[in-house]
Enzyme design. Structure first.
Site, PDB file in Angstrom:
ATOM      1  N   TYR A  77     121.587  27.995  -1.479  1.00 31.90           N
ATOM      2  CA  TYR A  77     122.483  26.937  -2.006  1.00 31.90           C
ATOM      3  C   TYR A  77     121.693  25.754  -2.560  1.00 31.90           C
ATOM      4  O   TYR A  77     122.126  25.142  -3.536  1.00 31.90           O
ATOM      5  CB  TYR A  77     123.492  26.500  -0.931  1.00 31.90           C
ATOM      6  CG  TYR A  77     124.660  27.463  -0.839  1.00 31.90           C
ATOM      7  CD1 TYR A  77     125.687  27.415  -1.773  1.00 31.90           C
ATOM      8  CD2 TYR A  77     124.715  28.442   0.132  1.00 31.90           C
ATOM      9  CE1 TYR A  77     126.744  28.306  -1.723  1.00 31.90           C
ATOM     10  CE2 TYR A  77     125.767  29.340   0.194  1.00 31.90           C
ATOM     11  CZ  TYR A  77     126.783  29.267  -0.734  1.00 31.90           C
ATOM     12  OH  TYR A  77     127.826  30.163  -0.698  1.00 31.90           O
ATOM     13  N   GLN A 111     137.390  27.345  -9.670  1.00 34.12           N
ATOM     14  CA  GLN A 111     136.756  28.034  -8.534  1.00 34.12           C
ATOM     15  C   GLN A 111     135.293  27.617  -8.441  1.00 34.12           C
ATOM     16  O   GLN A 111     134.592  28.029  -7.534  1.00 34.12           O
ATOM     17  CB  GLN A 111     136.829  29.552  -8.745  1.00 34.12           C
ATOM     18  CG  GLN A 111     138.247  30.079  -8.789  1.00 34.12           C
ATOM     19  CD  GLN A 111     138.287  31.492  -9.354  1.00 34.12           C
ATOM     20  OE1 GLN A 111     138.060  32.464  -8.637  1.00 34.12           O
ATOM     21  NE2 GLN A 111     138.585  31.613 -10.634  1.00 34.12           N
ATOM     22  N   VAL A 113     131.964  25.402  -7.872  1.00 32.20           N
ATOM     23  CA  VAL A 113     131.577  24.375  -6.908  1.00 32.20           C
ATOM     24  C   VAL A 113     130.662  23.339  -7.559  1.00 32.20           C
ATOM     25  O   VAL A 113     130.218  22.403  -6.914  1.00 32.20           O
ATOM     26  CB  VAL A 113     130.910  25.006  -5.660  1.00 32.20           C
ATOM     27  CG1 VAL A 113     131.869  25.977  -4.967  1.00 32.20           C
ATOM     28  CG2 VAL A 113     129.603  25.724  -6.006  1.00 32.20           C
ATOM     29  N   HIS A 129     137.303  26.128  -4.264  1.00 32.81           N
ATOM     30  CA  HIS A 129     136.236  26.684  -3.429  1.00 32.81           C
ATOM     31  C   HIS A 129     135.229  25.637  -2.962  1.00 32.81           C
ATOM     32  O   HIS A 129     134.094  25.966  -2.644  1.00 32.81           O
ATOM     33  CB  HIS A 129     135.523  27.821  -4.187  1.00 32.81           C
ATOM     34  CG  HIS A 129     136.383  29.046  -4.351  1.00 32.81           C
ATOM     35  ND1 HIS A 129     136.082  30.069  -5.217  1.00 32.81           N
ATOM     36  CD2 HIS A 129     137.551  29.396  -3.754  1.00 32.81           C
ATOM     37  CE1 HIS A 129     137.032  31.008  -5.142  1.00 32.81           C
ATOM     38  NE2 HIS A 129     137.926  30.615  -4.273  1.00 32.81           N
ATOM     39  N   THR A 206     136.768  33.888 -15.457  1.00 35.34           N
ATOM     40  CA  THR A 206     136.830  34.375 -14.074  1.00 35.34           C
ATOM     41  C   THR A 206     137.069  35.878 -14.086  1.00 35.34           C
ATOM     42  O   THR A 206     137.823  36.379 -14.917  1.00 35.34           O
ATOM     43  CB  THR A 206     137.923  33.653 -13.248  1.00 35.34           C
ATOM     44  OG1 THR A 206     138.010  34.286 -11.964  1.00 35.34           O
ATOM     45  CG2 THR A 206     139.288  33.664 -13.906  1.00 35.34           C
ATOM     46  N   ASN A 231     137.546  35.439 -22.019  1.00 35.83           N
ATOM     47  CA  ASN A 231     136.462  36.085 -21.285  1.00 35.83           C
ATOM     48  C   ASN A 231     135.817  37.114 -22.217  1.00 35.83           C
ATOM     49  O   ASN A 231     136.539  37.823 -22.909  1.00 35.83           O
ATOM     50  CB  ASN A 231     137.053  36.787 -20.042  1.00 35.83           C
ATOM     51  CG  ASN A 231     136.011  37.092 -18.986  1.00 35.83           C
ATOM     52  OD1 ASN A 231     134.972  37.664 -19.285  1.00 35.83           O
ATOM     53  ND2 ASN A 231     136.290  36.712 -17.756  1.00 35.83           N
ATOM     54  N   PRO A 232     134.505  37.191 -22.247  1.00 39.65           N
ATOM     55  CA  PRO A 232     133.896  38.205 -23.133  1.00 39.65           C
ATOM     56  C   PRO A 232     134.118  39.624 -22.624  1.00 39.65           C
ATOM     57  O   PRO A 232     134.010  40.579 -23.389  1.00 39.65           O
ATOM     58  CB  PRO A 232     132.404  37.855 -23.119  1.00 39.65           C
ATOM     59  CG  PRO A 232     132.196  36.951 -21.955  1.00 39.65           C
ATOM     60  CD  PRO A 232     133.507  36.333 -21.606  1.00 39.65           C
TER      61      PRO A 232
HETATM   62  P1  OAD Z   1     132.559  35.855 -11.316  1.00 40.41           P
HETATM   63  O1  OAD Z   1     131.080  35.744 -11.257  1.00 40.41           O
HETATM   64  O2  OAD Z   1     133.247  36.843 -10.442  1.00 40.41           O
HETATM   65  O3  OAD Z   1     133.001  36.201 -12.791  1.00 40.41           O
HETATM   66  C1  OAD Z   1     132.514  35.484 -13.887  1.00 40.41           C
HETATM   67  C2  OAD Z   1     133.330  35.872 -15.069  1.00 40.41           C
HETATM   68  O4  OAD Z   1     132.897  35.074 -16.165  1.00 40.41           O
HETATM   69  C3  OAD Z   1     133.180  37.333 -15.514  1.00 40.41           C
HETATM   70  O5  OAD Z   1     134.463  37.899 -15.738  1.00 40.41           O
HETATM   71  C4  OAD Z   1     132.395  37.244 -16.824  1.00 40.41           C
HETATM   72  O6  OAD Z   1     132.785  38.254 -17.754  1.00 40.41           O
HETATM   73  C5  OAD Z   1     132.845  35.879 -17.322  1.00 40.41           C
HETATM   74  N1  OAD Z   1     131.921  35.231 -18.250  1.00 40.41           N
HETATM   75  C6  OAD Z   1     130.577  35.317 -18.333  1.00 40.41           C
HETATM   76  N2  OAD Z   1     130.104  34.527 -19.305  1.00 40.41           N
HETATM   77  C7  OAD Z   1     131.169  33.901 -19.856  1.00 40.41           C
HETATM   78  C8  OAD Z   1     131.345  32.950 -20.904  1.00 40.41           C
HETATM   79  N3  OAD Z   1     130.313  32.475 -21.592  1.00 40.41           N
HETATM   80  N4  OAD Z   1     132.603  32.531 -21.189  1.00 40.41           N
HETATM   81  C9  OAD Z   1     133.666  33.006 -20.504  1.00 40.41           C
HETATM   82  N5  OAD Z   1     133.561  33.901 -19.511  1.00 40.41           N
HETATM   83  C10 OAD Z   1     132.339  34.348 -19.185  1.00 40.41           C
HETATM   84  O7  OAD Z   1     133.092  34.383 -11.099  1.00 40.41           O
HETATM   85  P2  OAD Z   1     134.479  33.895 -10.524  1.00 40.41           P
HETATM   86  O8  OAD Z   1     135.591  34.713 -11.048  1.00 40.41           O
HETATM   87  O9  OAD Z   1     134.508  32.434 -10.710  1.00 40.41           O
HETATM   88  O10 OAD Z   1     133.456  32.286  -4.560  1.00 40.41           O
HETATM   89  O11 OAD Z   1     134.265  34.226  -9.016  1.00 40.41           O
HETATM   90  C11 OAD Z   1     135.220  33.817  -8.091  1.00 40.41           C
HETATM   91  C12 OAD Z   1     134.563  33.470  -6.823  1.00 40.41           C
HETATM   92  O12 OAD Z   1     133.773  34.560  -6.351  1.00 40.41           O
HETATM   93  C13 OAD Z   1     133.572  32.329  -6.916  1.00 40.41           C
HETATM   94  O13 OAD Z   1     134.164  31.064  -6.872  1.00 40.41           O
HETATM   95  C14 OAD Z   1     132.725  32.568  -5.738  1.00 40.41           C
HETATM   96  C15 OAD Z   1     132.501  34.043  -5.954  1.00 40.41           C
HETATM   97  O14 OAD Z   1     131.973  34.729  -4.962  1.00 40.41           O
HETATM   98  C16 OAD Z   1     132.868  31.714  -3.527  1.00 40.41           C
HETATM   99  O15 OAD Z   1     131.725  31.294  -3.554  1.00 40.41           O
HETATM  100  C17 OAD Z   1     133.763  31.622  -2.363  1.00 40.41           C
END
Ligand code: OAD
Length: 257
Positions: A77, A111, A113, A129, A206, A231-232
């Site tokens: 972290y 989501q 941090v 989160h 996300t 999202n890409p």
């Molecule tokens: P993820 O890492 O699961 O997903 C990231 C998403 O961003 C994916 O769907 C990628 O395709 C997309 N992505 C990547 N580059 C991008 C860009 N330039 N523009 C738009 N989208 C893009 O992240 P989260 O969905 O935020 O939780 O994950 C949810 C939670 O899971 C997080 O908050 C964290 C994690 O474990 C905790 O830490 C509790």
């Protein structure tokens, strides 16, 4: 209506989305790690590097991992906190802040941090989160303040013992929600209420895999509220989104303005 719309820099945003945006009274924007990816903060689905390459995010982001090896978890972290402090908001963060100025009401639910939305000028952000800059004691919950400056972490990361609580001498833990933990109740309530009353929702960067955050767009979609995903890549919400704009948030969000 939900066939993916490729939205590279030369492709226009569908006029229907712009019309919905113009008419909207209350917009919800839900963001995930993808929004900060263009600022250089790895998403949770990216392969880990350096000291962390043997681990998946889920192996480090939980209370069991902290109990088992707190120096490993705290080190991870602090390494991420350094990335966050060195990072700058990107055009997606800035566009979301600008959108709030032009919309009667905009609820920003993240989501993430990091504090890149704040630094881009967004206000009243709902952090589902937690926040990496707001650690607290693992034992008594007392808030802990980091000293000034960017943590001096090596590029590949390192193990690092967490500081001690000045109140009870317990170990300080990251101020984030870990897997298996409940979301902050207030943040969840405000976010769920916003999704239950908005008339347009954007779901940006996300994977829509982690619940309960991933169920927020469902609250809006069930009410027939139009949802626009940016999202890409394909996500778990693809089939439910009214519009899927395939592309980077930093490219697409500014064009909504
Ligand atoms: P993820 O890492 O699961 O997903 C990231 C998403 O961003 C994916 O769907 C990628 O395709 C997309 N992505 C990547 N580059 C991008 C860009 N330039 N523009 C738009 N989208 C893009 O992240 P989260 O969905 O935020 O939780 O994950 C949810 C939670 O899971 C997080 O908050 C964290 C994690 O474990 C905790 O830490 C509790």
């Amino acid at each position: 209506m939900n066939a993916p719309i490729p939205a590279g820099p030369t492709v226009e945003i569908p006029a229907a989305i712009l019309a919905l945006l113009r008419a909207a009274r209350h917009v919800v924007v839900l963001t995930g790690a993808g929004v900060s990816a263009e600022s250089g903060i790895p998403t949770f689905r990216n392969k880990m590097t350096g000291l962390w390459k043997r681990y998946a995010a889920e192996d480090l982001a939980c209370a069991e991992a902290f109990r088992r090896d707190r120096a490993l978890v705290w080190g991870w972290y602090e390494w991420r906190r350094k990335l966050v402090m060195q990072a700058q908001p990107n055009p997606a963060h800035r566009a979301i802040a600008a959108l709030a100025e032009r919309t009667p009401r905009l609820s920003l639910v993240t989501q993430n941090v990091d504090d890149l939305h704040e630094r881009a000028g967004s206000r009243d952000i709902i952090h589902l989160h937690g926040e990496i800059q707001r650690p607290r004691c693992f034992a008594c919950g007392q808030a802990f303040s980091f000293g000034p400056g960017i943590p001096d972490e090596p590029e590949g990361g390192r193990r690092l013992e967490p500081p001690r609580c000045t109140h009870c001498n317990g170990h300080i833990r990251p101020g984030v929600v870990w897997f298996g933990e409940a979301l902050p109740e207030d943040a969840w309530d405000v976010a769920a209420r916003a999704c239950a009353s908005c008339d347009l929702m954007f779901v940006v960067g996300t994977s829509a895999l982690v619940h309960p955050a991933a169920s927020l767009p469902e609250i809006a979609a069930r009410r027939g509220v139009p949802t626009v995903q940016i999202n890409p890549d394909a996500t778990a919400f693809d089939d439910r989104a009214h519009f899927n704009l395939r592309g980077a948030a930093g490219e697409i969000m500014p064009r909504l303005l």
